[in-house]
Design an enzyme around this catalytic site. Sequence first.
Site, mmCIF file in Angstrom:
data_model
loop_
_atom_site.group_PDB
_atom_site.id
_atom_site.type_symbol
_atom_site.label_atom_id
_atom_site.label_comp_id
_atom_site.label_asym_id
_atom_site.label_seq_id
_atom_site.Cartn_x
_atom_site.Cartn_y
_atom_site.Cartn_z
ATOM 1 N N LYS A 127 31.008 -54.290 -2.947
ATOM 2 C CA LYS A 127 31.038 -54.737 -1.552
ATOM 3 C C LYS A 127 30.806 -56.239 -1.459
ATOM 4 O O LYS A 127 31.545 -56.952 -0.784
ATOM 5 C CB LYS A 127 29.972 -53.988 -0.737
ATOM 6 C CG LYS A 127 30.068 -54.249 0.747
ATOM 7 C CD LYS A 127 28.863 -53.754 1.492
ATOM 8 C CE LYS A 127 27.784 -54.799 1.488
ATOM 9 N NZ LYS A 127 26.581 -54.427 2.200
ATOM 10 N N ASP A 145 31.359 -51.495 4.212
ATOM 11 C CA ASP A 145 29.914 -51.275 4.342
ATOM 12 C C ASP A 145 29.703 -50.062 5.243
ATOM 13 O O ASP A 145 30.660 -49.361 5.596
ATOM 14 C CB ASP A 145 29.222 -52.530 4.898
ATOM 15 C CG ASP A 145 29.525 -52.744 6.373
ATOM 16 O OD1 ASP A 145 30.437 -52.067 6.911
ATOM 17 O OD2 ASP A 145 28.852 -53.570 7.001
#
Length: 287
Positions: A127, A145
């Site tokens: 991420k 996310d």
Amino acid sequence: MISQERMSRAERADRVMTSLRKVIPAPETELAHGNPFELLVAVVLSAQCTDERVNKVTPALFDRYPTIEAMADAEPEDLFPLIRSISYPNNKAKHLARAARMLRDEFGGRVPETSAELKRLPGVGQKTAEVMISAAFGGAALAVDTHVFRVANRIGLVTERATTVEKVEKELKRTLQEHTWGDAHHLLILHGRYTCTARAPKCDDCVLPPLCKTWGRIAALPPAREGLDARRGAYYCATRQHYFDAPDRVTDRHGTEQISCPRCGSMNVFDARSGATTKRVKDYRIG
Ligand code: SF4
């Protein structure tokens, strides 16, 4: 007008992004930063923490350690007091000190631009690497996310098979045009943070109901029933037409736990006091 069911995911995604761009004119990160190194530090700090809190600590941190070289000379114990109000400050202080050293010693004092190199840094996973590629370097990346995961699932931008962050990222990248990935990431995050919130999505303030699959399901829920008598039981089964106090619980085909009638198993149940249906719509969280 094309119906919800017949709309392809690509078409839904295209329309969703167009609608969100009208209400979110500046889709960009809310983490305060002045260069890729500061953004990297801020993103590492933001894991399991709000951007708002991170923005409160980074000004003093960047004042004290304004460059990669300055932070590379610091020990975790030096960084800890400056980030102690952030979640997991011990680990994050260690990650930042080690990452700064690697940047100085192995990357020539600059933040690398490829996913493989970024992910070698302590505290940097998929991420964070995607955020850096997109927000710091303008590359094609789409970080998923908790907000992106939930919102993409709720709206129906991904299939019901997309039950993990990795699968959501893969499906979104397949559906969205590459040049829109960075934009889409921020649009979905900001929409999830302020409107399609985890606990109580503000559907009445949202511009997406005509495009949103969850809204389609919410809208399809039965209206509240009038005239129920709460003295006869806490719940009313509209299938068997009787009251009861102790409900059963079943998991529906969307994986959501629902209240059901203990006598016939029906989920066509109403709260006798308010008259509202007890049916719940699936709430997507990262499992
Ligand atoms: S209509 Fe509701 S569930 Fe759908 S995207 Fe908007 S806020 Fe989220």
